[in-house]
Every structure is written in structure tokens, then in C-alpha cells.
Motif scaffolding. Sequence first.
Motif, PDB file in Angstrom:
ATOM      1  N   ILE A  19      -3.776   5.313   5.142  1.00  0.00           N
ATOM      2  CA  ILE A  19      -3.963   4.992   3.346  1.00  0.00           C
ATOM      3  C   ILE A  19      -2.496   5.041   2.897  1.00  0.00           C
ATOM      4  O   ILE A  19      -2.020   5.912   3.006  1.00  0.00           O
ATOM      5  CB  ILE A  19      -4.986   5.961   2.893  1.00  0.00           C
ATOM      6  CG1 ILE A  19      -6.457   5.946   3.649  1.00  0.00           C
ATOM      7  CG2 ILE A  19      -5.022   5.809   1.353  1.00  0.00           C
ATOM      8  CD1 ILE A  19      -7.534   6.800   3.109  1.00  0.00           C
ATOM      9  N   PRO A  20      -2.322   4.006   2.375  1.00  0.00           N
ATOM     10  CA  PRO A  20      -2.905   2.813   1.917  1.00  0.00           C
ATOM     11  C   PRO A  20      -3.067   1.898   3.251  1.00  0.00           C
ATOM     12  O   PRO A  20      -2.093   1.664   3.779  1.00  0.00           O
ATOM     13  CB  PRO A  20      -2.175   1.999   0.791  1.00  0.00           C
ATOM     14  CG  PRO A  20      -0.757   2.554   1.207  1.00  0.00           C
ATOM     15  CD  PRO A  20      -0.914   3.792   1.624  1.00  0.00           C
ATOM     16  N   LYS A  73      -0.887  -3.946  -5.991  1.00  0.00           N
ATOM     17  CA  LYS A  73      -1.142  -2.860  -5.108  1.00  0.00           C
ATOM     18  C   LYS A  73      -2.457  -2.683  -4.915  1.00  0.00           C
ATOM     19  O   LYS A  73      -3.426  -2.340  -6.129  1.00  0.00           O
ATOM     20  CB  LYS A  73      -0.337  -1.775  -5.643  1.00  0.00           C
ATOM     21  CG  LYS A  73       1.245  -2.223  -5.514  1.00  0.00           C
ATOM     22  CD  LYS A  73       2.124  -0.785  -5.719  1.00  0.00           C
ATOM     23  CE  LYS A  73       3.484  -1.395  -5.445  1.00  0.00           C
ATOM     24  NZ  LYS A  73       4.181  -0.804  -4.240  1.00  0.00           N
ATOM     25  N   ASP A  74      -3.040  -2.330  -3.770  1.00  0.00           N
ATOM     26  CA  ASP A  74      -4.359  -1.568  -3.505  1.00  0.00           C
ATOM     27  C   ASP A  74      -4.589  -1.000  -2.360  1.00  0.00           C
ATOM     28  O   ASP A  74      -3.927  -1.275  -1.238  1.00  0.00           O
ATOM     29  CB  ASP A  74      -5.316  -2.967  -3.481  1.00  0.00           C
ATOM     30  CG  ASP A  74      -6.630  -2.712  -3.209  1.00  0.00           C
ATOM     31  OD1 ASP A  74      -7.326  -1.666  -3.991  1.00  0.00           O
ATOM     32  OD2 ASP A  74      -7.316  -3.178  -2.640  1.00  0.00           O
ATOM     33  N   TRP A 122      -7.083  12.334  -0.821  1.00  0.00           N
ATOM     34  CA  TRP A 122      -6.824  10.749  -0.657  1.00  0.00           C
ATOM     35  C   TRP A 122      -8.086   9.826  -1.609  1.00  0.00           C
ATOM     36  O   TRP A 122      -7.857   8.583  -1.923  1.00  0.00           O
ATOM     37  CB  TRP A 122      -6.414   9.974   0.356  1.00  0.00           C
ATOM     38  CG  TRP A 122      -7.341  10.444   1.521  1.00  0.00           C
ATOM     39  CD1 TRP A 122      -7.461  11.633   2.432  1.00  0.00           C
ATOM     40  CD2 TRP A 122      -8.823   9.725   2.032  1.00  0.00           C
ATOM     41  NE1 TRP A 122      -8.445  11.345   3.241  1.00  0.00           N
ATOM     42  CE2 TRP A 122      -9.416  10.537   2.932  1.00  0.00           C
ATOM     43  CE3 TRP A 122      -9.381   8.883   1.390  1.00  0.00           C
ATOM     44  CZ2 TRP A 122     -10.583   9.985   3.470  1.00  0.00           C
ATOM     45  CZ3 TRP A 122     -10.407   8.297   2.000  1.00  0.00           C
ATOM     46  CH2 TRP A 122     -11.121   8.983   2.923  1.00  0.00           C
ATOM     47  N   GLY A 123      -9.332  10.470  -1.814  1.00  0.00           N
ATOM     48  CA  GLY A 123     -10.092   9.487  -2.253  1.00  0.00           C
ATOM     49  C   GLY A 123     -11.710  10.193  -1.762  1.00  0.00           C
ATOM     50  O   GLY A 123     -11.885  11.318  -1.933  1.00  0.00           O
ATOM     51  N   GLY A 143     -12.728   5.286   0.870  1.00  0.00           N
ATOM     52  CA  GLY A 143     -12.633   4.718  -0.558  1.00  0.00           C
ATOM     53  C   GLY A 143     -11.386   5.378  -1.109  1.00  0.00           C
ATOM     54  O   GLY A 143     -11.512   6.378  -1.959  1.00  0.00           O
ATOM     55  N   PRO A 144     -10.318   4.948  -0.807  1.00  0.00           N
ATOM     56  CA  PRO A 144      -9.139   5.600  -1.434  1.00  0.00           C
ATOM     57  C   PRO A 144      -9.124   5.674  -3.137  1.00  0.00           C
ATOM     58  O   PRO A 144      -9.780   4.572  -3.645  1.00  0.00           O
ATOM     59  CB  PRO A 144      -7.987   4.780  -0.950  1.00  0.00           C
ATOM     60  CG  PRO A 144      -8.631   4.042   0.186  1.00  0.00           C
ATOM     61  CD  PRO A 144     -10.172   3.948   0.199  1.00  0.00           C
ATOM     62  N   LYS A 145      -8.372   6.353  -3.506  1.00  0.00           N
ATOM     63  CA  LYS A 145      -8.090   6.576  -5.067  1.00  0.00           C
ATOM     64  C   LYS A 145      -7.415   4.992  -5.361  1.00  0.00           C
ATOM     65  O   LYS A 145      -6.671   4.786  -4.603  1.00  0.00           O
ATOM     66  CB  LYS A 145      -7.458   7.627  -5.428  1.00  0.00           C
ATOM     67  CG  LYS A 145      -8.020   8.851  -5.377  1.00  0.00           C
ATOM     68  CD  LYS A 145      -7.364  10.198  -5.672  1.00  0.00           C
ATOM     69  CE  LYS A 145      -7.855  11.291  -5.407  1.00  0.00           C
ATOM     70  NZ  LYS A 145      -7.095  12.614  -5.749  1.00  0.00           N
TER      71      LYS A 145
END
Length: 148
Positions: A19-20, A73-74, A122-123, A143-145
Motif C-alpha cells: 500500500i499504496p 493520489k489514491d 494502514w486501513g 481498504g487503505p486509508k
Amino acid sequence: MTHLNMTLWKIIVALALQIPFSKQKVETVLKAQVFETDNTANDQLHSYKSQPVKLADGVIISTIDLRIKRVGKDPGDLGLKIDGTCITREQLEARYKYLQLVGIPHGHSLEEQTVYAQDMPWGSLTFGFKERKPACLASVGFGPKKND
């Protein structure tokens, strides 16, 4: 079908470390090429899918579903559909001690899932069990933050 000498539990850890998410990172961990789907109806997201991956423990990741925003950014979202060897809720709870019930079926389909989540640094990591086969894990979601 790609064969990978890792268990589902090791794959979950390895993917969380990526992640990301990016297409390249997911392909490197899973040793499988992901292809962008023809997603012209959605101009917001890149959507990628993959062929099945068989793991060392007999689990089959039947579908890899990666979604990343086209602009900005995602960290992306990643979903894995699980088949093959049955992973029970008891096995899951032996590894993830703080699961919370976050979704229940509403009786519309045998494909609906009971979903458990565990907060991670991280989520959120989610685990789904379908009504069709409620004793066996059917999906894993990352599901990352999001950076708003």
C-alpha cells in the motif's frame, strides 16, 4: 492458472506491505498479470482483473479486483475472491483477534456476504462469507486509508 508457493496468510501480509497499491506492485506479489477492464462507463477509476492464482495451501484466488482513481493520489482498493480450500471463521479468528461484524446479508441473494473487518494501521482488512457457503471464506478486501 498461476501457482504461487505462499499461503493466503502470507499473501495478505505481502499485499498490505504494498500500500499504496499499483498495478505493478500487485503483479509482483501475486506473480500474475492484471489487465485493465474495459471500464469506459467509469471515468473515475482504473479497474484491473486477473486470472486465478493457486496458493500453496490449496486456496485459489479466483479473481483479483484492483481499483485505483484515474486522477489524484489514491492508495487504491484491492479485493480477492477466494475458492479452493475452505478457510473457516475459526481459522480466521485464530489469526485476527479483533474482528468486527460490519455487514450482514439482507436475504436478496445467496451471493450476499456476512463481512467482518479488522482495523489495521494502514486501513481496514475485510473478510466475507457468502450465504451460499457460509462456513468458508469467500473474499478478502483491503481498504487503505484515503488521503482526503
